[in-house]
Design a protein around this motif. Structure first.
Motif, PDB file in Angstrom:
ATOM      1  N   VAL A 171       0.850  -1.194   0.000  1.00 37.26           N
ATOM      2  CA  VAL A 171       0.000   0.000   0.000  1.00 37.26           C
ATOM      3  C   VAL A 171       0.886   1.245   0.000  1.00 37.26           C
ATOM      4  O   VAL A 171       1.800   1.374   0.818  1.00 37.26           O
ATOM      5  CB  VAL A 171      -0.930   0.012   1.228  1.00 37.26           C
ATOM      6  N   GLU A 172       0.609   2.155  -0.928  1.00 36.32           N
ATOM      7  CA  GLU A 172       1.380   3.394  -1.004  1.00 36.32           C
ATOM      8  C   GLU A 172       0.579   4.615  -0.575  1.00 36.32           C
ATOM      9  O   GLU A 172       1.136   5.566  -0.035  1.00 36.32           O
ATOM     10  CB  GLU A 172       1.896   3.605  -2.433  1.00 36.32           C
ATOM     11  N   GLU A 173      -0.724   4.583  -0.827  1.00 37.09           N
ATOM     12  CA  GLU A 173      -1.534   5.769  -0.531  1.00 37.09           C
ATOM     13  C   GLU A 173      -2.984   5.359  -0.305  1.00 37.09           C
ATOM     14  O   GLU A 173      -3.502   4.468  -0.982  1.00 37.09           O
ATOM     15  CB  GLU A 173      -1.443   6.761  -1.699  1.00 37.09           C
ATOM     16  N   ILE A 179      -7.431   2.849  -2.726  1.00 39.15           N
ATOM     17  CA  ILE A 179      -6.074   2.671  -2.213  1.00 39.15           C
ATOM     18  C   ILE A 179      -5.136   2.452  -3.395  1.00 39.15           C
ATOM     19  O   ILE A 179      -5.447   1.678  -4.306  1.00 39.15           O
ATOM     20  CB  ILE A 179      -5.993   1.450  -1.273  1.00 39.15           C
ATOM     21  N   LYS A 180      -3.998   3.133  -3.374  1.00 36.77           N
ATOM     22  CA  LYS A 180      -2.990   2.913  -4.412  1.00 36.77           C
ATOM     23  C   LYS A 180      -2.008   1.854  -3.921  1.00 36.77           C
ATOM     24  O   LYS A 180      -1.375   2.008  -2.878  1.00 36.77           O
ATOM     25  CB  LYS A 180      -2.249   4.204  -4.759  1.00 36.77           C
ATOM     26  N   VAL A 181      -1.907   0.771  -4.703  1.00 37.45           N
ATOM     27  CA  VAL A 181      -1.064  -0.368  -4.332  1.00 37.45           C
ATOM     28  C   VAL A 181      -0.006  -0.585  -5.400  1.00 37.45           C
ATOM     29  O   VAL A 181      -0.320  -0.599  -6.601  1.00 37.45           O
ATOM     30  CB  VAL A 181      -1.916  -1.649  -4.174  1.00 37.45           C
ATOM     31  N   ARG A 195       1.406   0.563 -10.415  1.00 37.59           N
ATOM     32  CA  ARG A 195       0.602   1.067  -9.303  1.00 37.59           C
ATOM     33  C   ARG A 195      -0.863   1.054  -9.713  1.00 37.59           C
ATOM     34  O   ARG A 195      -1.219   1.586 -10.762  1.00 37.59           O
ATOM     35  CB  ARG A 195       1.071   2.466  -8.908  1.00 37.59           C
ATOM     36  N   TYR A 196      -1.684   0.449  -8.868  1.00 41.08           N
ATOM     37  CA  TYR A 196      -3.093   0.250  -9.193  1.00 41.08           C
ATOM     38  C   TYR A 196      -3.959   0.844  -8.082  1.00 41.08           C
ATOM     39  O   TYR A 196      -3.655   0.695  -6.897  1.00 41.08           O
ATOM     40  CB  TYR A 196      -3.407  -1.245  -9.335  1.00 41.08           C
ATOM     41  N   TRP A 197      -5.042   1.502  -8.503  1.00 40.75           N
ATOM     42  CA  TRP A 197      -6.027   2.011  -7.547  1.00 40.75           C
ATOM     43  C   TRP A 197      -7.086   0.940  -7.337  1.00 40.75           C
ATOM     44  O   TRP A 197      -7.740   0.506  -8.281  1.00 40.75           O
ATOM     45  CB  TRP A 197      -6.660   3.293  -8.065  1.00 40.75           C
ATOM     46  N   LEU A 198      -7.241   0.515  -6.086  1.00 40.00           N
ATOM     47  CA  LEU A 198      -8.172  -0.556  -5.744  1.00 40.00           C
ATOM     48  C   LEU A 198      -9.138  -0.068  -4.672  1.00 40.00           C
ATOM     49  O   LEU A 198      -8.836   0.884  -3.937  1.00 40.00           O
ATOM     50  CB  LEU A 198      -7.405  -1.782  -5.231  1.00 40.00           C
ATOM     51  N   PRO A 199     -10.304  -0.722  -4.555  1.00 41.44           N
ATOM     52  CA  PRO A 199     -11.258  -0.320  -3.506  1.00 41.44           C
ATOM     53  C   PRO A 199     -10.639  -0.438  -2.112  1.00 41.44           C
ATOM     54  O   PRO A 199      -9.904  -1.383  -1.821  1.00 41.44           O
ATOM     55  CB  PRO A 199     -12.414  -1.311  -3.687  1.00 41.44           C
ATOM     56  N   ALA A 200     -10.943   0.519  -1.271  1.00 50.61           N
ATOM     57  CA  ALA A 200     -10.380   0.545   0.082  1.00 50.61           C
ATOM     58  C   ALA A 200     -10.940  -0.596   0.927  1.00 50.61           C
ATOM     59  O   ALA A 200     -12.076  -1.037   0.741  1.00 50.61           O
ATOM     60  CB  ALA A 200     -10.678   1.885   0.742  1.00 50.61           C
ATOM     61  N   VAL A 201     -10.107  -1.072   1.855  1.00 51.03           N
ATOM     62  CA  VAL A 201     -10.501  -2.114   2.802  1.00 51.03           C
ATOM     63  C   VAL A 201      -9.996  -1.714   4.187  1.00 51.03           C
ATOM     64  O   VAL A 201      -9.071  -0.907   4.311  1.00 51.03           O
ATOM     65  CB  VAL A 201      -9.917  -3.492   2.408  1.00 51.03           C
ATOM     66  N   ASP A 203      -7.964  -1.644   7.650  1.00 51.26           N
ATOM     67  CA  ASP A 203      -6.592  -1.942   8.089  1.00 51.26           C
ATOM     68  C   ASP A 203      -5.530  -1.714   7.013  1.00 51.26           C
ATOM     69  O   ASP A 203      -4.344  -1.934   7.268  1.00 51.26           O
ATOM     70  CB  ASP A 203      -6.471  -3.391   8.594  1.00 51.26           C
ATOM     71  N   ALA A 204      -5.924  -1.311   5.820  1.00 47.41           N
ATOM     72  CA  ALA A 204      -4.935  -1.065   4.765  1.00 47.41           C
ATOM     73  C   ALA A 204      -4.334   0.321   4.957  1.00 47.41           C
ATOM     74  O   ALA A 204      -5.004   1.331   4.759  1.00 47.41           O
ATOM     75  CB  ALA A 204      -5.580  -1.189   3.390  1.00 47.41           C
ATOM     76  N   GLU A 205      -3.082   0.350   5.353  1.00 52.10           N
ATOM     77  CA  GLU A 205      -2.380   1.602   5.590  1.00 52.10           C
ATOM     78  C   GLU A 205      -1.089   1.624   4.779  1.00 52.10           C
ATOM     79  O   GLU A 205      -0.564   0.562   4.415  1.00 52.10           O
ATOM     80  CB  GLU A 205      -2.066   1.755   7.081  1.00 52.10           C
ATOM     81  N   PRO A 206      -0.567   2.800   4.476  1.00 53.38           N
ATOM     82  CA  PRO A 206       0.678   2.885   3.701  1.00 53.38           C
ATOM     83  C   PRO A 206       1.797   2.059   4.321  1.00 53.38           C
ATOM     84  O   PRO A 206       2.021   2.095   5.531  1.00 53.38           O
ATOM     85  CB  PRO A 206       1.000   4.385   3.735  1.00 53.38           C
ATOM     86  N   GLY A 207       2.467   1.286   3.479  1.00 55.00           N
ATOM     87  CA  GLY A 207       3.577   0.460   3.929  1.00 55.00           C
ATOM     88  C   GLY A 207       3.207  -0.978   4.218  1.00 55.00           C
ATOM     89  O   GLY A 207       4.094  -1.829   4.344  1.00 55.00           O
TER      90      GLY A 207
END
Length: 247
Positions: A171-173, A179-181, A195-201, A203-207
């Motif tokens: 996760v980057e952003e 979320i950008k992964v 880098r792909y934009w995916l639906p947010a879930v 506990d997904a935080e940068p890093g």
């Protein structure tokens, strides 16, 4: 320089050459990462070692194909194909044995490039023999169809043995509901790096490392569609799959 010193310098040079040849023919795993200075010129931004290694393998294979094409059309002697294939296969073996541990998943890359390179050699060498000795266009077409069938069989075998419908990313952003992964090159999942934009879930935080479901597409690279697991610190993980209702 005395004559003895001259002979000693020659002996040292010969010893270094023999050692380098032995290391090339019988490579052992290296603890130091490879340096792909020439390949690095083809990328515009910083990439991981895995991506650079994968790109280097692709460029080597494409160069091998180009040389085979040129030899098939410029000469009728199939022995030239062996002359080109010998150093290529030795170099491929050297790369994968010495530096294969720097790939995120070594085995699929080893099998993919080894078998695909062997099929390419078989295709060009066999085509040269058929054209040289059989002569008829029908035999050429039959041989091409046979090679195409072998490629499809290998594709089926590779997907059955190594293929999977998920990959991993970082996760980057996090931005609102997306979320950008960053996803690495993954030959087993047939995913291109990016880098792909995916639906947010949750506990997904940068890093954080995430497991990403991919959608297979015929004769195209797979596409990441959503995150199915989030790997939390201290080896815990959070699944985003719906849970079965319990009474």
């Amino acid at each position: 320089m005395s004559f003895d010193e001259f002979l000693y310098s020659i002996g040292e040079s010969v010893e270094r050459i023999v050692s380098a040849v032995r290391s090339f023919i019988f490579p052992e795993p290296s603890e130091n990462p490879p340096s792909f200075g020439f390949t690095g010129r083809f990328v515009k931004s910083n990439v991981t070692l895995h991506e650079l290694f994968s790109l280097h393998l692709q460029l080597c294979f494409l160069l091998y194909l180009f040389l085979n094409f040129a030899l098939v059309f410029l000469t009728r002697n199939p022995l030239w194909l062996i002359v080109v294939a010998a150093p290529y296969f030795l170099y491929l073996r050297y790369l994968l044995r010495r530096y294969g541990d720097f790939l995120l998943d070594k085995k699929p890359y080893q099998v993919f490039y080894a078998v695909l390179s062997a099929l390419s050699f078989l295709a060009f060498f066999g085509y040269s023999l058929v054209r040289l000795y059989a002569g008829g266009i029908v035999y050429v077409y039959l041989y091409i169809l046979s090679v195409a069938a072998l490629v499809l069989i290998f594709r089926w075998y590779f997907k059955r043995t190594f293929g999977r419908d998920y990959t991993y990313g970082v996760v980057e952003e996090v931005k609102n509901d997306v979320i950008k992964v960053f996803v690495h090159d993954d030959i087993a999942a047939n995913v291109k790096p990016g880098r792909y934009w995916l639906p947010a879930v949750p506990d997904a935080e940068p890093g954080r490392v995430v497991k990403v479901l991919v959608e297979d597409r015929t004769f195209r690279s797979a596409r990441p569609v959503r995150i199915i697991e989030v790997y939390l610190p201290q080896s815990s993980q959070s699944s985003t799959e719906p849970k079965n209702a319990t009474e």
